[in-house]
Each structure stands twice: as C-alpha cells, then as structure tokens.
Design a protein around this motif. Structure first.
Motif, mmCIF file in Angstrom:
data_model
loop_
_atom_site.group_PDB
_atom_site.id
_atom_site.type_symbol
_atom_site.label_atom_id
_atom_site.label_comp_id
_atom_site.label_asym_id
_atom_site.label_seq_id
_atom_site.Cartn_x
_atom_site.Cartn_y
_atom_site.Cartn_z
ATOM 1 N N LYS A 230 36.713 -8.044 -9.417
ATOM 2 C CA LYS A 230 37.895 -8.251 -9.993
ATOM 3 C C LYS A 230 39.093 -7.924 -9.388
ATOM 4 O O LYS A 230 39.087 -6.720 -8.708
ATOM 5 N N VAL A 231 39.826 -8.897 -9.133
ATOM 6 C CA VAL A 231 41.251 -8.328 -8.454
ATOM 7 C C VAL A 231 42.289 -8.467 -9.252
ATOM 8 O O VAL A 231 42.755 -9.375 -9.900
ATOM 9 N N SER A 232 43.320 -7.384 -8.998
ATOM 10 C CA SER A 232 44.552 -7.519 -10.014
ATOM 11 C C SER A 232 45.913 -7.170 -9.057
ATOM 12 O O SER A 232 45.890 -6.305 -8.164
ATOM 13 N N ASN A 233 46.954 -8.240 -8.998
ATOM 14 C CA ASN A 233 48.078 -8.152 -8.142
ATOM 15 C C ASN A 233 47.555 -7.986 -6.690
ATOM 16 O O ASN A 233 48.075 -7.093 -5.944
ATOM 17 N N HIS A 235 45.033 -6.584 -5.247
ATOM 18 C CA HIS A 235 44.283 -5.396 -4.965
ATOM 19 C C HIS A 235 42.887 -5.255 -5.851
ATOM 20 O O HIS A 235 42.935 -5.639 -7.063
ATOM 21 N N LYS A 237 40.330 -4.206 -8.516
ATOM 22 C CA LYS A 237 40.326 -3.549 -9.829
ATOM 23 C C LYS A 237 38.989 -2.908 -9.861
ATOM 24 O O LYS A 237 38.787 -1.675 -10.509
ATOM 25 N N SER A 238 38.035 -3.904 -9.828
ATOM 26 C CA SER A 238 36.556 -3.325 -10.273
ATOM 27 C C SER A 238 35.361 -4.062 -9.686
ATOM 28 O O SER A 238 35.657 -5.303 -8.988
ATOM 29 N N ASP A 252 34.756 0.104 -12.765
ATOM 30 C CA ASP A 252 36.162 0.170 -12.528
ATOM 31 C C ASP A 252 36.385 1.319 -11.146
ATOM 32 O O ASP A 252 36.035 2.578 -11.290
ATOM 33 N N ASP A 254 38.847 1.114 -7.420
ATOM 34 C CA ASP A 254 39.870 0.440 -6.710
ATOM 35 C C ASP A 254 39.994 0.481 -5.123
ATOM 36 O O ASP A 254 40.770 0.073 -4.385
#
Length: 527
Positions: A230-233, A235, A237-238, A252, A254
């Motif tokens: 999983k990527v957020s912004n 970067h 994430k998990s 979780d 990073d």
C-alpha cells in the motif's frame, strides 16, 4: 613488524609448506623470525600443463625487523583499512527486508549492526525445511512454488556452488567473507583464488547467519509472501502479507528493502502495477554442457590431473560473434557438480548447476549461454520474462513433467536427434530432443557457432559431451530503478537491492550491494 611478500612460486609437485619456508628464507625471512603467517592469496598458473605452479601472497608478522631494501618481493604490510564511521539515521526503527538471499541477509545484518530492527519476510521455508522440500520434489515431482531451488532461505545461490569469486571491487568484500567464515565457511575462502563454499556447507552458514541476526534483534517470518503493498502520497505505507498461502494480513511499515531475487516474477508485476519504476535489461539464455570431470581435469591439468594438491578443474569459455555484437560464454561452472531442476512455477521446467564443497562428483557442468537484449525479445517491460516463461513451459510440455531435454553435443552440431540414453548427474526425467528446434533461431545459431569454434578442443567438444536444458534464469530480465542512495525513483521507502533488482551478479556482489545500500540509505558518516 608486518610485511607482505608476493609472487612466491611453488610447483604443485612439491611439499607446499616446506617450500614456502624455503622461499621465505631466500627473501631474508628465517623461520625463527616468523611470529605469525597469514595467507593473503593463492592462485594457480596452469598455462604449462606439465609444469603447474601455485603463486602465493603472504602477510608475515616478524619478531625482528629486516632491511626491506634488499628484497624486491617484500613490502610493509598495509594497515587495516580505516572504514568511515557511520551512525543510523532512524535509530531503532523497524525496516522490512523482503527476501533472504545474500543481498537480503546481509542487508538485515547491517541494519541490525546499526541498531535497527530488521523484519525479514521470506516467501519460502527456512533452509532446513527447504532442503527437505527440494529433495522430496526430486522424488515425487510435486513442486512447492514458494520453496524450491529458486525460493527459500538463502535464495537461489544456496543451490549453486557457493562460488564467491567476483569482478567487483568493494571495501565490503572482506566483511562478507569474514562473516561467512564466522558462520561456518571454510577459512580458505579468505585467500583461495577462486573461493567457493559448496551447497552443503552454505546451508549451515545461512542458518548460522540467520541466528546471528536474530540474536541482534532481527525478526524472521518464513512462508510469508509479500502479495501487495500500500502506497500513500508516493511513499510506502504497508505490506500485504500472505502467510502459509492462506492467512492475509497488513503489516504497517514505511521502509522496505526488496531483495526479491531474479525469479520473483509475481513480485515484479505487483511492484510495477503499484508504480515502481523498472526498465528492461540484457540477460542470457542457453543450456548446460556436461562433461566427465576427469576430461575437464585432463583438459586443464594434463598429466598433473591426479595431483592431490589440485582441486577439480574449472574453465571459462567465451566466443564473440562480432557480426552480431553478441557474446556466447560459460556461466556458473560447477566442477565435480551436478545439474539440478530449478523450477519455481507450476507447469514450467528449467535447469541449473550446483556443487558440494568437495567437488568430487563424476561430472562437471557449466551453463553455455547466449547474450540477448531488448531488440531480441521485445520492448514491453516484461517481454524478457515472457521469453523465459515460454521456453520453460515448452520444456515441460516436451518432457511431460518437471524434467529436462538433452542432446549429445555432436548430434546438436549435426542436427541429429540423440537416440541413446545418456549418463548424467541430473536426477529427474531426461527426454531426448533436437535442441536446434527448441530455442529462437538467433540463440540456436550462436550456440552452434560457439561449439564449432570450441571444437578444436577435442576434450571440450566430443561424443562424450551432452547438452541439458534449458538454462533461462541467468540473471534478472529487468532492473528496478533506484536513486544514488538506493531508493526507488518513483515510490519512497522502497529500496531495491541485489541480483533480482538488477544490481548484482552472484553471491558476493549481491551481499555487497545489500550492505552498501544500508550504509548509503540508513546511515550517515560521522565526522
């Protein structure tokens, strides 16, 4: 006083220890003046097969100083390299390591040395269980796609030869070798000209290295496949982990070091789908050539082949097709070794080579491969991977199971099917097939050209020599792009390393890459 003395040449026919002391005395170093003696390197000169010699370099600690100006072979020993001191950038943080090949294990070790908590995920089994699984596969032909010759603790190199020779230069090579010795490898790898550990010893070394990392706070999760991220912004994430092929959970974290190995096709596709930048890269495809070990020993050593000071002989063969600007070369030569099934996907079959530490098997083998590039296999990101897969599935269909196709090398050169069964180190099913009809024409054409070129050597190319294939997984078909600090250029927190990422080509270079990227991305130099 410590001195280095180089180029001590001793015939293999002589007692090595006594002759070494004689040579030292000729150079002003008497036996009673030696406080300690350390081998730095031993190489072999076999250019004259009737007069083979070892060439030594030594470090000698002396009780009394001597006048170095009198002896051209002696110089002051260099002090141990003063490595730059570093400290962690993110102290005590968890960092995921995906994969337990040499790149992943040494990255995890380095992280632990800096006080991080490496959380290591391996899709396959720990090496003890993996060994039982691969042995069972040979008997039953039931493949575990997550634990086999390619996948599992130690990576693909566990079932090779444990070869450590490398063309790279790095301050970290001594670190890698010393760690191997500390974990149970033979001390001679520190000075032998072509160091190797052997599959049997390497399994023990890997287990001990894992236990060392755990003693420093590292965590290991086997049978744990990274199914997604999983990527957020932009970067990480998990990680989405599938445990034992069933339970799925989200971890979780990073920062993750991806040391996935060159056969993790599903992971490449997942990362690409999530936006991790990649590009095609050249690799090579071919087959294994198998000789009687005694013939290769005779080819390299002549009448000296039975000398107890000599190991099973190795060779390097290369042919350059200048018209196509294409190389054909030997790769992963396994003296006294065996050919093994290296399948990792259901319904697809291929081969590799391995040796044990003694290298005393009846046969010697090597991959003979043809260099290929994007212009050969297409410009889509996974075109090279598709070519590998097509050949492996074709092989499975021809044999009818997880076996290998074979052909006598003379028959291959004459376009004849080999009618007789062959004796081979390969333990699974063999199926006679005209390999001229197996590969794309440009691969077949170049293999034939190389064999014709080498046929003047009647020990290397003869009716006693067989081809077994295919060999498709020589290196990664793609490169995962990273910046100067080792981070993915497109997704923050992802650090691709090792052979699977396209930055190494063997055990030593992969291990070095793992250490180097941790030093670059997770530590800073202390002034």
């Amino acid at each position: 006083m410590k001195v280095n003395i180089n180029n001590l040449i001793i015939s293999i026919e002589k007692n090595q220890e006594s002759e070494l002391f004689k040579e030292l005395e000729k150079n002003g170093i008497t036996k009673d003046n030696i406080k300690n003696l350390k081998y730095l390197k031993r190489s072999i000169d076999s250019r004259k097969r009737n007069d083979i010699k070892f060439i030594y370099s030594l470090e000698v600690e002396l009780n009394k100083e001597i006048n170095l100006e009198k002896y051209i072979k002696i110089s002051l020993a260099k002090e141990n390299q003063d490595y730059k001191k570093r400290s962690p950038i993110y102290p005590k943080r968890e960092v995921a390591v995906v994969g337990t090949g040499p790149a992943g294990l040494f990255a995890a070790l380095r992280l632990a040395e800096y006080g991080y908590v490496p959380v290591v995920f391996e899709r396959g089994e720990e090496v003890e269980k993996r060994n039982k699984t691969t042995a069972e596969f040979i008997k039953t032909y039931k493949l575990n796609p997550n634990s086999n010759i390619q996948f599992g603790e130690g990576g693909a190199g566990t079932y090779s030869d444990g070869k450590l020779n490398t063309g790279i230069r790095s301050e970290y090579i001594d670190k890698v070798f010393n760690e191997f010795v500390e974990c149970g490898a033979q001390a001679e790898i520190l000075w032998n000209y072509k160091p190797h550990i052997g599959t049997d010893v390497l399994r023990k070394v890997i287990k001990n290295l894992r236990e060392k990392i755990k003693s420093m706070g590292g965590k290991f999760y086997f049978n744990s496949f990274i199914e997604d991220i999983k990527v957020s912004n932009g970067h990480l994430k998990s990680l989405i982990v599938r445990e034992n092929g069933e339970k799925v959970y989200e971890y979780d974290i990073d920062m993750a070091v991806f040391a996935i190995g060159h056969s993790a096709r599903d992971t490449y596709k997942m990362l690409y789908k999530r936006g991790v930048a990649m590009e095609n890269k050249p690799f090579a495809i071919g087959l294994r050539i198998e000789h009687l070990r005694k013939d290769i020993d005779r080819m390299q050593y002549g009448k000296s082949m039975s000398n107890p000071n000599l190991e099973a002989a190795t060779y390097n063969m290369a042919y350059n097709n200048r018209e196509e600007t294409r190389g054909i070369f030997s790769f992963c030569m396994c003296p006294g070794g065996e050919i093994v099934n290296a399948s990792s996907e259901i319904g697809a079959s291929l081969v590799n080579g391995m040796s044990y530490s003694t290298r005393n098997g009846k046969f010697s083998n090597s991959a003979i491969v043809v260099g290929i590039s994007e212009k050969d296999y297409g410009n889509q990101i996974f075109s090279g991977m598709k070519l590998q897969d097509e050949l492996e599935r074709k092989n499975y269909e021809i044999v009818g199971t997880y076996g290998a196709t074979y052909q006598n090398v003379m028959d291959f050169m004459k376009n004849n099917v080999t009618k007789q069964e062959i004796e081979s180190s390969y333990k699974m099913q063999l199926h006679s097939y005209d390999m001229n009809n197996f590969f794309p024409e440009y691969i077949t054409r170049n293999l034939r050209a190389a064999f014709e070129h080498w046929s003047k050597n009647d020990l290397f190319i003869s009716k006693n020599v067989n081809l077994i294939g295919p060999e498709t997984r020589t290196s990664a078909p793609v490169k995962i792009l990273r910046d100067i600090k080792g981070e993915s250029i497109s997704i923050g927190g992802i650090y691709p390393i090792g052979e699977g990422a396209g930055y190494a080509g063997g055990i030593t270079s992969a291990a070095v890459d793992g250490i180097r990227i941790v030093d670059t991305a997770f530590a800073e130099i202390i002034e």
